[in-house]
Design an enzyme around this catalytic site. Structure first.
Site, PDB file in Angstrom:
ATOM      1  N   CYS A 266      24.608 -22.930  19.117  1.00 46.97           N
ATOM      2  CA  CYS A 266      24.484 -24.111  18.259  1.00 46.97           C
ATOM      3  C   CYS A 266      24.557 -23.714  16.782  1.00 46.97           C
ATOM      4  O   CYS A 266      25.025 -24.487  15.944  1.00 46.97           O
ATOM      5  CB  CYS A 266      23.200 -24.864  18.557  1.00 46.97           C
ATOM      6  SG  CYS A 266      21.695 -23.873  18.410  1.00 46.97           S
ATOM      7  N   HIS A 866      16.956 -25.166  17.125  1.00 49.70           N
ATOM      8  CA  HIS A 866      18.246 -25.773  17.441  1.00 49.70           C
ATOM      9  C   HIS A 866      18.920 -26.210  16.144  1.00 49.70           C
ATOM     10  O   HIS A 866      18.268 -26.731  15.229  1.00 49.70           O
ATOM     11  CB  HIS A 866      18.046 -26.978  18.365  1.00 49.70           C
ATOM     12  CG  HIS A 866      19.324 -27.617  18.798  1.00 49.70           C
ATOM     13  ND1 HIS A 866      20.304 -26.921  19.488  1.00 49.70           N
ATOM     14  CD2 HIS A 866      19.800 -28.880  18.640  1.00 49.70           C
ATOM     15  CE1 HIS A 866      21.316 -27.739  19.748  1.00 49.70           C
ATOM     16  NE2 HIS A 866      21.033 -28.930  19.237  1.00 49.70           N
TER      17      HIS A 866
END
Length: 941
Positions: A266, A866
């Protein structure tokens, strides 16, 4: 230049171009013009000029004819006939292995044309023209060009043969293939070569020659054309069939395309989405301008592979034919050139962005050979002059679309504290890493364990100085509990053991947020009065005997459980009997005392078999009896027989004799690991005499073990006591639920409010004067010493697209943390005019105003998290939220959050300059435009 194999049509065309027959000069004149003149065959070779092959037999006949001196001689050679040099008279392919001087002679262009004008060329035969080439170490007429078999990727069965000089560029091969297969120049195409092993290799650099590319006659060259969706036909096998079929007829907004998470990628996806939404950089790749600037020879670059891999991603994402794409090839290229990104570990999006910008710059650097540039100090010269010189020197070595788009200029000022020397330099930058104002407070969660056994442990949330000491933690807790800090001991509990007992003067920085910190109430160091006595603080562990075999009565088969305790015991009452009852009292909240029936059973059993009574390790005063092998001693564990209360009672020798109760547990000295250690105590006949360090009773803690690999090193000589339970007794009298219970103090609901900061405050902090650290001194050229100089950075020139990195991750020698401070940043009109120190009198105001175009977000903490992206589409002006393969439209008020990590700003004059380049008839919206109607918006805050 390519010389395509001749055919009859070409031969007829060549014949039409032949010069008309001229009047034949004298034979001696012919001989001089063909052999000895400046245009004759004796002239030196010149690179690039044309020479022609003439069949050896015809030429010898001509020599015999002109040497005879008789124009009517029967030795007249007739028309030039090269038939013996060709394999056939259809394709007119030259025979293999022809040798100069045996099979043919070479004539310069002028001599050839003379002979043709005098004698003519056999009907239908093409002239055999060859070029002079300059190869490494040799100059020669290239009789045999390289014959390549050209095919299309979509049709490998019908090759087309073409001849190319060794000095021809690969770009000529590509253009020839385009012409042959009717591929327009607007369509992007690339070449592959089939090598001797049967595998295929890319011909990446089209500027090299056929010779440099080591192409050989007969090799197969494959041309493939990029698909409309931005992919290459050769790369399609890597994609899943279902995905390709699903996207085959998909048509969406260009740029609104997700990136599949390959496993902790990510961070990479976030950086790519931000960079993909920089308008001028994306247009540069979409319009193939990068192809002319690929630098394959830069030793600091990556052979153009990073630039090509990024271009492939951009073309796919902006084709409008994909909902999401799989960046597998790009991930592979990045890992190949930057080993830190190999595998599937989580990384920092800003670090990947820094690598990518540097890689793209070097792959697209227009400077092919970097010259040495000496950096010069200002030496009192005007800033304008020094800055211009620094920027020109930078451009002499670094000139690419990355420099054009992202590079700006700092002014760095260093002042020597010793001699006052001032050093001024101007340095380029690619992004600004700005610090966040750091809070000097820290929130810590602890558990308070009272001496009152009826009270459950309390969870507290305390606000303490970030650079404070353990004593500050105790003071903060004292305000909540009313217990004096002098009566507190702080310990780190890990795996049912004391990992560390802290000293009051130790720094709080050694405690991490994830540590389980227990603060125990203990008695004071000494009571007030003449008859005061010092207490000993004993660490207490809980252990349960397991079914495993207990070898030699040692610790094997005993397993730690529950929370350890720190218990204060008066030194003059330090006996096994007294300790048993003190601990029974401290555990009374979750340990049930035996009832009267249990007592009767115990008395009856004691009367029946007195020899089996577990006796204390230290017998009563006046007894000379030593415990035998079956009697319990300190290392084997004992159950005391005293019934005296814990506090304010006479010593064991004066306690009244009562019926013996059943003992719930036994006691044993252990080391800090919770395992038996027979060397940590001595026995006497009056009590328990521990050979401990005096500091423990004075609350001087030390390391009790290391968490690395759950291995605890040998402890210092300190008294630790283990309460050993038999499984049946533990099950019957020990309440595990109650033992694990705790209450939350009201302060647990308290949250340290962090006031938001403005982005301008971070920039001001960036330009604040700072003193260099001891680890990074500056060598002063004036006083010739390393000095802790003061340093100040100022902004001199800003780039078209400004990247601002918020330094949320703080790393020091003793601590690491992520700052979740909310940074308020404007969507439009971020004004840098107050920060740029370059004179602005002749500059337009819009050169200092920026609009936001992308944000890289990080959610989570230090070790996990994230990354996502907010980005404004360059065509529609609509903001979208990119979460790996998922893309959703968002509104402006969702962009600003505590997760913002890297900000991308575009200068307003650049935005206006790029507007006419859009293909839409309507002008594009500004980056902060409103959201479209009838859309569902996701709250990402």
């Amino acid at each position: 230049m390519a010389a395509v194999a001749a055919d009859p049509a070409a031969a007829d065309a060549a014949e039409d171009r032949e010069p008309q027959r001229e009047a034949m000069p004298g034979l001696e004149s012919q001989r001089r013009q063909i052999k000895n003149s400046e245009s004759g065959r004796e002239r030196p070779l010149r690179t690039g000029e044309s020479w022609f092959l003439v069949e050896q037999h015809w030429y010898k006949q001509w020599e015999l004819y002109v040497q005879g001196g008789d124009q009517d001689s029967s030795t007249f050679p007739g028309c030039i006939n090269n038939a013996k040099l060709f394999e056939d008279q259809v394709n007119w392919r030259l025979k293999k292995g022809l040798v100069e001087g045996e099979d043919y002679v070479l004539l310069p262009e002028a001599a050839w044309h003379y002979l043709v004008s005098w004698y003519g060329l056999e009907h239908g035969q093409p002239p055999i023209e060859r070029k002079v080439v300059e190869l490494p170490g040799i100059q020669k007429v290239e009789v045999y060009p390289v014959e390549l078999l050209l095919v299309q990727h979509s049709d490998m069965d019908t090759p087309f043969t073409a001849q190319f000089s060794h000095t021809a560029s690969i770009d000529l091969v590509l253009r020839t293939a385009r012409e042959q297969f009717l591929v327009s120049p607007q369509e992007e195409a690339r070449l592959w070569i089939k090598n001797a092993k049967g595998s295929f290799e890319r011909l990446c650099n089209t500027r090299v020659t056929v010779f440099d590319a080591a192409l050989k006659t007969g090799q197969l060259i494959i041309m493939e054309t990029r698909n409309k969706d931005g992919t290459w036909p050769s790369a399609q096998p890597h994609a899943t069939k279902s995905a390709s079929e699903e996207d085959k007829n998909f048509q969406g907004q260009p740029g609104i395309c997700g990136l599949t998470n390959l496993g902790n990628t990510c961070f990479m996806n976030s950086a790519l989405q931000c960079l993909s939404n920089v308008p001028q950089l994306t247009e540069y790749f979409l319009k193939n301008r990068y192809l002319e600037e690929l630098n394959f020879c830069n030793p600091l670059g990556m052979k153009g592979e990073i630039a090509e891999a990024y271009a492939d991603l951009v073309k796919q994402a902006w084709s409008g034919h994909h909902r999401s794409i799989v960046p597998h090839m790009f991930k592979t290229k990045v890992g190949h050139f930057a080993s830190q990104f190999l595998g599937f570990q989580q990384h920092d999006s800003q670090e990947l962005l820094s690598f990518l910008l540097d890689g793209l710059h070097e792959d697209l650097n227009r400077v092919k050979k970097k010259e040495y540039v000496e950096l010069c100090d200002a030496a009192g010269r005007p800033d304008q002059e020094v800055a211009q010189e620094a920027w020109q020197n930078h451009k002499r070595r670094n000139d690419s679309v990355i420099v054009d788009t992202f590079h700006g200029l700092f002014k760095s000022t260093l002042v020597c504290p010793g001699c006052g020397n001032v050093s001024v330099t101007f340095d380029p930058f690619c992004y600004l890493s700005v610090p966040l104002p750091v809070s000097y407070k820290r929130v810590m969660e602890v558990f308070f364990v009272s001496m009152d056994p009826r009270r459950k442990p309390e969870q507290h949330r305390l606000v303490v100085p970030k650079k404070g000491k353990i004593s500050d933690l105790c003071v903060a807790l004292a305000k909540h509990t009313g217990v004096s800090p002098e009566r507190m001991m702080v310990a780190d509990v890990f795996s049912h053991r004391f990992y560390k007992i802290y000293q009051l003067e130790e720094s709080l920085s050694s405690i991490l947020d994830r540590d389980d910190i227990f603060i125990y109430e203990v008695s004071g160091r000494s009571a007030i009065g003449e008859n005061s006595r010092e207490d000993v603080v004993l660490p207490i562990y809980l252990r349960e005997r397991t079914p495993a075999r207990d070898y030699n009565n040692s610790y094997y088969g005993l397993m730690l459980f529950g929370h350890p305790l720190l218990v204060s015991v008066p030194r003059d009452r330090l006996s096994w009997d007294a300790l048993y009852h003190i601990l029974l009292y401290r555990l009374s909240r979750y340990v049930t005392r035996p009832n009267s029936d249990d007592e009767d059973d115990g008395d009856e059993k004691d009367m029946e078999d007195k020899d089996n009574i577990p006796k204390p390790g230290h017998v009563a005063v006046g007894s000379s009896q030593d415990p035998g092998p079956e009697q319990a001693g300190p290392s084997s564990g004992v159950a005391g027989r005293s019934r005296a209360p814990v506090d304010n009672s006479p010593g064991p020798s004066h306690w009244p004799q009562r019926a013996r109760r059943k003992h719930l547990f036994t006691l044993q000295t252990v080391n800090s690991n919770g395992t038996s250690d027979r060397s940590t105590f001595n026995e006497d006949t009056h009590g328990v005499s521990f050979s401990c360090e005096p500091g423990l009773g004075r609350r001087e803690g030390g390391f009790l073990g290391s968490r690395a690999h759950d291995h605890l090193p040998s402890p210092p000589a300190q008294p630790y006591i283990a309460i050993d339970w038999e499984p049946e007794m533990k099950k019957r009298y020990y309440d595990e639920v109650e033992a694990e219970g705790y209450v939350k103090h009201d302060c647990v609901g308290y949250v340290l409010k962090k006031a938001p900061v403005r982005l301008q405050e971070c920039i001001e902090l960036f330009t604040t004067v700072e003193t260099l650290e001891k680890e990074n001194p500056w060598y002063c050229p004036s006083c010739k010493q390393h000095q802790l100089a003061t340093k100040k950075l100022d902004l001199w020139m800003l780039p078209e697209t400004l990247i601002i990195h918020l330094k949320r991750f703080s790393y020091t020698k003793f601590s690491r943390e992520k700052l979740d401070t909310l940074v308020e940043f404007p969507i439009r009109d971020l004004d840098f005019s107050e920060f740029v120190i370059k004179p602005q009198s002749e500059s337009a105001p819009e050169l200092y105003k920026y609009d936001l175009i992308a944000v890289s977000n990080h959610y989570g903490g230090l070790r996990d998290g994230h990354y996502t992206t907010f980005a404004c589409n360059k065509d529609s002006g609509q903001w979208h939220y990119f979460d790996d393969s998922s893309v959703s439209p968002v509104t402006e008020n969702q962009i600003e959050s505590k997760a913002a990590y890297v900000l991308f700003y575009q200068r307003q004059d650049v935005a206006r300059r790029l507007q006419p380049q859009t293909g839409s008839s309507d002008p594009p919206a500004t980056p902060g435009c409103s959201s479209p109607p009838n859309s569902e918006f996701m709250d990402v805050n």
